[in-house]
Design a protein around this motif. Sequence first.
Motif, PDB file in Angstrom:
ATOM      1  N   LEU A  68       1.518  19.131   4.297  1.00  0.00           N
ATOM      2  CA  LEU A  68       0.424  18.355   4.089  1.00  0.00           C
ATOM      3  C   LEU A  68       0.410  17.881   2.573  1.00  0.00           C
ATOM      4  O   LEU A  68       0.199  16.690   2.392  1.00  0.00           O
ATOM      5  N   PRO A  69       0.368  18.560   1.587  1.00  0.00           N
ATOM      6  CA  PRO A  69       0.475  18.423   0.326  1.00  0.00           C
ATOM      7  C   PRO A  69       1.786  17.594  -0.097  1.00  0.00           C
ATOM      8  O   PRO A  69       1.559  16.794  -0.999  1.00  0.00           O
ATOM      9  N   ARG A  70       2.748  17.718   0.530  1.00  0.00           N
ATOM     10  CA  ARG A  70       4.094  16.942   0.401  1.00  0.00           C
ATOM     11  C   ARG A  70       3.693  15.496   0.802  1.00  0.00           C
ATOM     12  O   ARG A  70       4.129  14.517  -0.010  1.00  0.00           O
ATOM     13  N   LEU A  71       2.928  15.280   1.889  1.00  0.00           N
ATOM     14  CA  LEU A  71       2.681  13.881   2.268  1.00  0.00           C
ATOM     15  C   LEU A  71       1.836  13.342   1.481  1.00  0.00           C
ATOM     16  O   LEU A  71       1.896  12.200   0.916  1.00  0.00           O
ATOM     17  N   HIS A  72       0.801  14.111   1.134  1.00  0.00           N
ATOM     18  CA  HIS A  72      -0.326  13.616   0.286  1.00  0.00           C
ATOM     19  C   HIS A  72       0.325  13.426  -1.159  1.00  0.00           C
ATOM     20  O   HIS A  72       0.016  12.133  -1.634  1.00  0.00           O
ATOM     21  N   ARG A  73       1.087  13.913  -1.592  1.00  0.00           N
ATOM     22  CA  ARG A  73       1.696  13.775  -3.004  1.00  0.00           C
ATOM     23  C   ARG A  73       2.669  12.336  -3.163  1.00  0.00           C
ATOM     24  O   ARG A  73       2.397  11.413  -4.071  1.00  0.00           O
ATOM     25  N   LYS A  74       2.990  12.211  -2.019  1.00  0.00           N
ATOM     26  CA  LYS A  74       3.904  10.826  -1.778  1.00  0.00           C
ATOM     27  C   LYS A  74       3.040   9.477  -1.617  1.00  0.00           C
ATOM     28  O   LYS A  74       3.417   8.618  -2.455  1.00  0.00           O
ATOM     29  N   LEU A  75       1.929   9.462  -0.771  1.00  0.00           N
ATOM     30  CA  LEU A  75       1.163   8.371  -0.625  1.00  0.00           C
ATOM     31  C   LEU A  75       0.434   8.126  -1.749  1.00  0.00           C
ATOM     32  O   LEU A  75      -0.041   7.158  -2.089  1.00  0.00           O
ATOM     33  N   ALA A  76       0.046   9.444  -2.503  1.00  0.00           N
ATOM     34  CA  ALA A  76      -1.139   9.234  -3.604  1.00  0.00           C
ATOM     35  C   ALA A  76      -0.163   8.698  -4.854  1.00  0.00           C
ATOM     36  O   ALA A  76      -0.802   8.015  -5.704  1.00  0.00           O
ATOM     37  N   ALA A  77       1.111   8.961  -4.923  1.00  0.00           N
ATOM     38  CA  ALA A  77       2.093   8.272  -5.983  1.00  0.00           C
ATOM     39  C   ALA A  77       1.967   6.924  -5.802  1.00  0.00           C
ATOM     40  O   ALA A  77       1.903   5.987  -6.641  1.00  0.00           O
ATOM     41  N   TYR A  78       2.012   6.340  -4.475  1.00  0.00           N
ATOM     42  CA  TYR A  78       2.160   5.101  -4.280  1.00  0.00           C
ATOM     43  C   TYR A  78       0.745   4.468  -4.623  1.00  0.00           C
ATOM     44  O   TYR A  78       0.626   3.292  -5.234  1.00  0.00           O
ATOM     45  N   LEU A  79      -0.171   4.868  -4.261  1.00  0.00           N
ATOM     46  CA  LEU A  79      -1.612   4.608  -4.472  1.00  0.00           C
ATOM     47  C   LEU A  79      -1.876   4.589  -6.074  1.00  0.00           C
ATOM     48  O   LEU A  79      -2.470   3.575  -6.806  1.00  0.00           O
ATOM     49  N   SER A  80      -1.426   5.637  -6.889  1.00  0.00           N
ATOM     50  CA  SER A  80      -1.549   5.531  -8.424  1.00  0.00           C
ATOM     51  C   SER A  80      -1.010   4.447  -9.036  1.00  0.00           C
ATOM     52  O   SER A  80      -1.292   3.949  -9.915  1.00  0.00           O
ATOM     53  N   GLN A  81       0.426   4.089  -8.729  1.00  0.00           N
ATOM     54  CA  GLN A  81       1.015   3.055  -9.190  1.00  0.00           C
ATOM     55  C   GLN A  81       0.367   1.667  -8.883  1.00  0.00           C
ATOM     56  O   GLN A  81       0.403   0.620  -9.825  1.00  0.00           O
ATOM     57  N   ALA A  82      -0.417   1.409  -7.657  1.00  0.00           N
ATOM     58  CA  ALA A  82      -1.071   0.346  -7.259  1.00  0.00           C
ATOM     59  C   ALA A  82      -2.343   0.233  -8.312  1.00  0.00           C
ATOM     60  O   ALA A  82      -2.654  -0.856  -8.827  1.00  0.00           O
ATOM     61  N   ARG A  83      -2.775   1.463  -8.393  1.00  0.00           N
ATOM     62  CA  ARG A  83      -3.962   1.469  -9.345  1.00  0.00           C
ATOM     63  C   ARG A  83      -3.598   1.022 -10.962  1.00  0.00           C
ATOM     64  O   ARG A  83      -4.326   0.303 -11.551  1.00  0.00           O
ATOM     65  N   ASN A  84      -2.412   1.607 -11.366  1.00  0.00           N
ATOM     66  CA  ASN A  84      -1.885   1.111 -12.758  1.00  0.00           C
ATOM     67  C   ASN A  84      -1.639  -0.270 -12.938  1.00  0.00           C
ATOM     68  O   ASN A  84      -1.371  -0.703 -14.048  1.00  0.00           O
ATOM     69  N   LEU A  85      -1.366  -1.009 -11.756  1.00  0.00           N
ATOM     70  CA  LEU A  85      -1.094  -2.399 -11.648  1.00  0.00           C
ATOM     71  C   LEU A  85      -2.433  -3.001 -11.562  1.00  0.00           C
ATOM     72  O   LEU A  85      -2.232  -4.187 -11.451  1.00  0.00           O
ATOM     73  N   GLY A  86      -3.356  -2.543 -11.541  1.00  0.00           N
ATOM     74  CA  GLY A  86      -4.658  -3.060 -11.201  1.00  0.00           C
ATOM     75  C   GLY A  86      -5.066  -3.628 -10.198  1.00  0.00           C
ATOM     76  O   GLY A  86      -5.962  -4.361  -9.676  1.00  0.00           O
ATOM     77  N   MET A  87      -4.397  -3.255  -9.124  1.00  0.00           N
ATOM     78  CA  MET A  87      -4.613  -3.641  -7.633  1.00  0.00           C
ATOM     79  C   MET A  87      -5.632  -2.836  -6.826  1.00  0.00           C
ATOM     80  O   MET A  87      -5.677  -3.022  -5.773  1.00  0.00           O
ATOM     81  N   LEU A  88      -6.213  -1.869  -7.254  1.00  0.00           N
ATOM     82  CA  LEU A  88      -7.239  -0.833  -6.750  1.00  0.00           C
ATOM     83  C   LEU A  88      -8.703  -0.919  -7.302  1.00  0.00           C
ATOM     84  O   LEU A  88      -8.836  -1.005  -8.479  1.00  0.00           O
ATOM     85  N   SER A  89      -9.601  -1.227  -6.420  1.00  0.00           N
ATOM     86  CA  SER A  89     -10.929  -1.405  -6.682  1.00  0.00           C
ATOM     87  C   SER A  89     -11.660  -1.025  -5.646  1.00  0.00           C
ATOM     88  O   SER A  89     -11.263  -0.657  -4.578  1.00  0.00           O
TER      89      SER A  89
END
Length: 376
Positions: A68-89
């Motif tokens: 589960l940590p491995r799956l979380h790490r991958k999906l969280a990385a995608y979301l982190s990059q979206a947040r860095n692009l200003g796409m999360l609120s």
Amino acid sequence: MARLLFSLLSLVLVVALGTYALWTQDRPAGHYLSDLRIQVALDDGVRADRGNLLGIQPELFATDYQSLPRLHRKLAAYLSQARNLGMLSAKTVVVLPEHIGTLLWALGEKDELYQAPHLAEANQWLGYSNPLLFARAWLQAQGDDRTQDTRLRMKASSMARDYQQVFGGLAKEFGITLVAGSIILPDPQLRDGTLVTGNGGLYNISVVFGADGKPMGQPQRQLYPDFVQRRYVQASPDPQLQVLDTPAGRLGVLIGSDSWYPANYAQLDAKGCELIAVPAALNGKDVWREPWRGNPDRADAAQLGIQPGEVSEGEAWQRLAHASRAPVSKARASVSVFLRGQFWDQFSDGQSFANHDGQTHPTDDGRGARLINLWL
């Protein structure tokens, strides 16, 4: 002499069974380097304070489900990059693909399962490593495909728990509304806010998690499983589609082929649906360009207006999507997100696309994970 021989054989049997029992409990986690990058495939509309509908098309492999940590790490990385692009609120609705939760059946298994060259061999390792779970699930299995039913049923309780933990956790961690793709479970339901399973038939469901990490509404069951999944997945006995209030607007979820049928768009429209999430998946390599398979054995297939083989899979999905349903569908936007990756010798294909203000926006068919963003 006979008594001595019997004692020796009994000792050998006890040692063998003990060794096997210890082997089934051993779950080593090997090193795995995963590609955490994601590219923007679509960024449509004008950034404002009305929020956005964001599809995440991941690229996943069997080894991503080793823990589960491995799956979380991958999906969280995608979301982190979206947040860095200003796409999360707080007004972002994120959509993940169909069956991203179904693959949790492979979680926490032995290295041999992930290293197997074929899915059939991986299924064998699953049974070898969980003999009691396999035997019980085999006895409870229903449907025409007993093997598939058994594989999805044997770890259903832990799958439901892990699904809520990882996707509810991601929604809370990033403060978003998350349409958690889909997962196949036996008789799933929410009990006091917890996703639990029963002993009935298998259903393909999607759960939406709020920014507090808690489920919103009830699990949405798929109404129209495709012709392959109908061998072991049942259609929802309740034809009602729910519409949920989110910070970005009223949201409906159509799982996979549910997005083909005009009656579903009419039902969502009657409930004031503004946004539509379509978690989708296609099994097969490069199947997006192959002739559309449709649902030929359904009595209501004629209402789709396309015959199997008449157009490609990609053309059919885009023609049947909500932008083509005017004036039936009055939703502002929808995003169809496909699961991409390779799981043993099985490939998951499909090209995510979006519909916004009556226009269809396709994305490229390149490899790697993709972000599909619509500003509302």
